[in-house]
Design a protein around this motif. Structure first.
Motif, PDB file in Angstrom:
ATOM      1  N   ILE A  59      74.436   3.681  48.168  1.00 13.76           N
ATOM      2  CA  ILE A  59      74.651   4.550  47.004  1.00 13.76           C
ATOM      3  C   ILE A  59      74.831   3.716  45.744  1.00 13.76           C
ATOM      4  O   ILE A  59      74.140   3.916  44.734  1.00 13.76           O
ATOM      5  CB  ILE A  59      75.879   5.459  47.218  1.00 13.76           C
ATOM      6  CG1 ILE A  59      75.598   6.506  48.296  1.00 13.76           C
ATOM      7  CG2 ILE A  59      76.259   6.161  45.904  1.00 13.76           C
ATOM      8  CD1 ILE A  59      76.830   7.313  48.692  1.00 13.76           C
ATOM      9  N   LEU A  60      75.770   2.774  45.796  1.00 11.81           N
ATOM     10  CA  LEU A  60      76.050   1.979  44.602  1.00 11.81           C
ATOM     11  C   LEU A  60      74.862   1.094  44.243  1.00 11.81           C
ATOM     12  O   LEU A  60      74.533   0.930  43.056  1.00 11.81           O
ATOM     13  CB  LEU A  60      77.305   1.131  44.817  1.00 11.81           C
ATOM     14  CG  LEU A  60      77.806   0.365  43.586  1.00 11.81           C
ATOM     15  CD1 LEU A  60      78.072   1.316  42.420  1.00 11.81           C
ATOM     16  CD2 LEU A  60      79.064  -0.426  43.919  1.00 11.81           C
ATOM     17  N   GLY A  61      74.205   0.547  45.251  1.00 13.27           N
ATOM     18  CA  GLY A  61      73.039  -0.291  44.982  1.00 13.27           C
ATOM     19  C   GLY A  61      71.939   0.468  44.264  1.00 13.27           C
ATOM     20  O   GLY A  61      71.338  -0.036  43.305  1.00 13.27           O
ATOM     21  N   LYS A  62      71.668   1.678  44.704  1.00 16.23           N
ATOM     22  CA  LYS A  62      70.632   2.493  44.061  1.00 16.23           C
ATOM     23  C   LYS A  62      71.020   2.834  42.622  1.00 16.23           C
ATOM     24  O   LYS A  62      70.176   2.828  41.714  1.00 16.23           O
ATOM     25  CB  LYS A  62      70.393   3.767  44.869  1.00 16.23           C
ATOM     26  CG  LYS A  62      69.634   3.546  46.177  1.00 16.23           C
ATOM     27  CD  LYS A  62      69.539   4.834  46.970  1.00 16.23           C
ATOM     28  CE  LYS A  62      68.774   4.641  48.279  1.00 16.23           C
ATOM     29  NZ  LYS A  62      67.336   4.426  48.056  1.00 16.23           N
ATOM     30  N   ILE A  63      72.295   3.140  42.406  1.00 13.89           N
ATOM     31  CA  ILE A  63      72.753   3.458  41.050  1.00 13.89           C
ATOM     32  C   ILE A  63      72.562   2.255  40.128  1.00 13.89           C
ATOM     33  O   ILE A  63      72.015   2.371  39.024  1.00 13.89           O
ATOM     34  CB  ILE A  63      74.228   3.896  41.071  1.00 13.89           C
ATOM     35  CG1 ILE A  63      74.366   5.272  41.737  1.00 13.89           C
ATOM     36  CG2 ILE A  63      74.805   3.933  39.653  1.00 13.89           C
ATOM     37  CD1 ILE A  63      75.802   5.680  42.000  1.00 13.89           C
ATOM     38  N   LEU A  64      73.006   1.084  40.582  1.00 11.52           N
ATOM     39  CA  LEU A  64      72.915  -0.116  39.749  1.00 11.52           C
ATOM     40  C   LEU A  64      71.476  -0.576  39.561  1.00 11.52           C
ATOM     41  O   LEU A  64      71.154  -1.232  38.558  1.00 11.52           O
ATOM     42  CB  LEU A  64      73.758  -1.237  40.365  1.00 11.52           C
ATOM     43  CG  LEU A  64      75.262  -0.951  40.494  1.00 11.52           C
ATOM     44  CD1 LEU A  64      75.985  -2.152  41.083  1.00 11.52           C
ATOM     45  CD2 LEU A  64      75.869  -0.564  39.151  1.00 11.52           C
ATOM     46  N   ASP A  65      70.605  -0.228  40.504  1.00 13.32           N
ATOM     47  CA  ASP A  65      69.188  -0.583  40.390  1.00 13.32           C
ATOM     48  C   ASP A  65      68.404   0.384  39.508  1.00 13.32           C
ATOM     49  O   ASP A  65      67.201   0.197  39.298  1.00 13.32           O
ATOM     50  CB  ASP A  65      68.540  -0.636  41.773  1.00 13.32           C
ATOM     51  CG  ASP A  65      68.963  -1.868  42.567  1.00 13.32           C
ATOM     52  OD1 ASP A  65      69.499  -2.812  41.950  1.00 13.32           O
ATOM     53  OD2 ASP A  65      68.772  -1.878  43.803  1.00 13.32           O
ATOM     54  N   GLY A  66      69.067   1.431  39.025  1.00 12.02           N
ATOM     55  CA  GLY A  66      68.408   2.347  38.099  1.00 12.02           C
ATOM     56  C   GLY A  66      67.749   3.551  38.724  1.00 12.02           C
ATOM     57  O   GLY A  66      66.969   4.245  38.057  1.00 12.02           O
ATOM     58  N   ASP A  67      68.073   3.859  39.984  1.00 12.97           N
ATOM     59  CA  ASP A  67      67.431   4.994  40.641  1.00 12.97           C
ATOM     60  C   ASP A  67      67.810   6.340  40.022  1.00 12.97           C
ATOM     61  O   ASP A  67      67.124   7.336  40.256  1.00 12.97           O
ATOM     62  CB  ASP A  67      67.792   5.016  42.130  1.00 12.97           C
ATOM     63  CG  ASP A  67      67.020   3.979  42.928  1.00 12.97           C
ATOM     64  OD1 ASP A  67      66.638   2.952  42.331  1.00 12.97           O
ATOM     65  OD2 ASP A  67      66.798   4.192  44.136  1.00 12.97           O
ATOM     66  N   CYS A  68      68.899   6.381  39.249  1.00 14.15           N
ATOM     67  CA  CYS A  68      69.346   7.646  38.654  1.00 14.15           C
ATOM     68  C   CYS A  68      68.898   7.813  37.210  1.00 14.15           C
ATOM     69  O   CYS A  68      69.201   8.838  36.584  1.00 14.15           O
ATOM     70  CB  CYS A  68      70.872   7.748  38.721  1.00 14.15           C
ATOM     71  SG  CYS A  68      71.535   7.793  40.396  1.00 14.15           S
ATOM     72  N   VAL A  69      68.200   6.835  36.666  1.00 14.98           N
ATOM     73  CA  VAL A  69      67.842   6.881  35.247  1.00 14.98           C
ATOM     74  C   VAL A  69      66.959   8.081  34.932  1.00 14.98           C
ATOM     75  O   VAL A  69      67.125   8.738  33.896  1.00 14.98           O
ATOM     76  CB  VAL A  69      67.153   5.571  34.818  1.00 14.98           C
ATOM     77  CG1 VAL A  69      66.594   5.698  33.405  1.00 14.98           C
ATOM     78  CG2 VAL A  69      68.138   4.410  34.883  1.00 14.98           C
ATOM     79  N   GLU A  70      66.027   8.407  35.810  1.00 16.84           N
ATOM     80  CA  GLU A  70      65.115   9.517  35.514  1.00 16.84           C
ATOM     81  C   GLU A  70      65.872  10.824  35.332  1.00 16.84           C
ATOM     82  O   GLU A  70      65.578  11.604  34.427  1.00 16.84           O
ATOM     83  CB  GLU A  70      64.076   9.676  36.622  1.00 16.84           C
ATOM     84  CG  GLU A  70      63.078  10.793  36.323  1.00 16.84           C
ATOM     85  CD  GLU A  70      62.013  10.936  37.386  1.00 16.84           C
ATOM     86  OE1 GLU A  70      61.174  11.837  37.243  1.00 16.84           O
ATOM     87  OE2 GLU A  70      62.029  10.157  38.360  1.00 16.84           O
ATOM     88  N   ASP A  71      66.857  11.084  36.196  1.00 10.62           N
ATOM     89  CA  ASP A  71      67.615  12.329  36.096  1.00 10.62           C
ATOM     90  C   ASP A  71      68.690  12.277  35.014  1.00 10.62           C
ATOM     91  O   ASP A  71      68.906  13.256  34.300  1.00 10.62           O
ATOM     92  CB  ASP A  71      68.281  12.660  37.438  1.00 10.62           C
ATOM     93  CG  ASP A  71      67.289  13.153  38.474  1.00 10.62           C
ATOM     94  OD1 ASP A  71      66.245  13.701  38.082  1.00 10.62           O
ATOM     95  OD2 ASP A  71      67.562  12.981  39.679  1.00 10.62           O
TER      96      ASP A  71
END
Length: 337
Positions: A199-211
């Protein structure tokens, strides 16, 4: 802007405190800062009364469903029924919900709000398992008493803004339905630790930027808490920061909101799912602003080789008031198909 994410509990203690993550947001990056734990409601109450400007996301249901309120005969405005609930003892509130549930048939004992259906969250009447009903009982009257603003629900101090967060819906978008936390030490597993890492890795990698429209900077050790409370506080802060970005557009509130009664979860995808367009359909528009990302997430259809998209009335009205009358049409021209 000061952004605060708060992981809530109905009975804070030293072993299960309220967890508060203070962050700063410049519009493009949300930066996690100091982590504070409150073993009682004293710290929480003091925070709600603290001077702004700030916006916080807190993970408990702020309201009850219209169906429940109408069936049980409580006042039909949020502030009125929350004030009524605040006058009860905890045992009386529990008894009222139990009395309501017992005679009703299976499948009709507890009701969800529109925002709960969109988010996949449980009924705010729930008293067992995850007792979100008791979280509502402890939390909602405190918001009313503190005089904060809850967008679309309660007009209070415009510099102290509170939105309802739900970290579970964001976590599911990132890792599916994998478990990532447990309050009981003997039930805390390596698989849950791996899920928190993901979860944290995806957040820090920018996976949530689109939303969400922004990046996040946070310490890696937020994933080390096996209860998940520290990580959940970050997810709450992200949802609050998204709402702040949408402040010119009702903080991103769904256009089909039942504002004076049910409340709403501040999450871009959840709000998109509950948005009711002028056509009466529920659509996923993503953001509460008339930008390209919102349009990409709106309902599209092709007429005569041209791509058209429906926009919610509140966006059209806002665009017109901003001097952009070309947007104040039901169908927005995207270009040739």
């Amino acid at each position: 802007m000061i952004i605060v994410g708060i992981d809530f509990t109905s009975r804070p203690s030293k072993s299960k405190p309220l967890t508060c993550l203070n962050c700063e947001f410049d519009g493009t990056v949300l930066r996690a800062g100091e982590l504070v734990e409150w073993p009682s409601f004293e710290g929480f109450d003091a925070f709600l009364l603290s001077s702004g400007p700030w916006i916080t996301g807190i993970d408990f249901p702020f309201g009850q469903s219209r169906r429940f309120i109408e069936n049980i005969g409580w006042p039909k405005r949020w502030r009125d029924y929350v004030e009524f609930v605040g006058s009860m003892e905890r045992s009386d509130f529990r008894a009222k919900l139990d009395e309501y549930r017992k005679p009703r048939p299976t499948g009709d004992k507890e009701h969800r709000r529109s925002t709960d259906i969109a988010a996949g969250s449980i009924s705010p009447q729930k008293l067992y398992g995850v007792p979100v009903g008791l979280m509502f009982f402890e939390g909602a009257p405190r918001l009313l008493q503190a005089g904060v603003t809850v967008p679309g629900v309660l007009d209070g101090d415009p510099h102290r803004i509170v939105v309802e967060a739900y970290p579970g819906v964001l976590a599911r978008r990132l890792i599916g339905r994998r478990g990532y936390k447990n309050d009981t030490p003997k039930n805390q597993t390596a698989d849950q630790a791996n899920a928190r890492r993901d979860i944290l890795g995806k957040i820090l990698d920018g996976d949530c930027v689109e939303d969400f429209g922004f990046n996040v900077e946070a310490p890696i050790n937020l994933r080390d808490d096996p209860t998940g409370d520290q990580l959940d506080a970050l997810l709450c802060a992200m949802q609050a920061a998204w709402a702040w970005q949408q402040r010119e557009y009702d903080f991103g509130a769904p256009s089909g909101l039942d504002p004076l009664l049910e409340g709403w979860i501040a999450d871009p995808v959840t709000c998109a799912k509950t948005n009711k367009l002028d056509s009466g359909d529920k659509e996923a528009i993503g953001f509460g602003t008339p930008d390209a990302h919102s349009i990409r997430r709106s309902k599209k259809r092709t007429v005569g080789g041209t791509n058209l998209v429906s926009l919610p009335r509140r966006i059209l009205d806002k665009a017109h008031s901003d001097g952009r009358p070309e947007l104040s049409k039901i169908m927005f021209l995207l270009g040739a198909g």
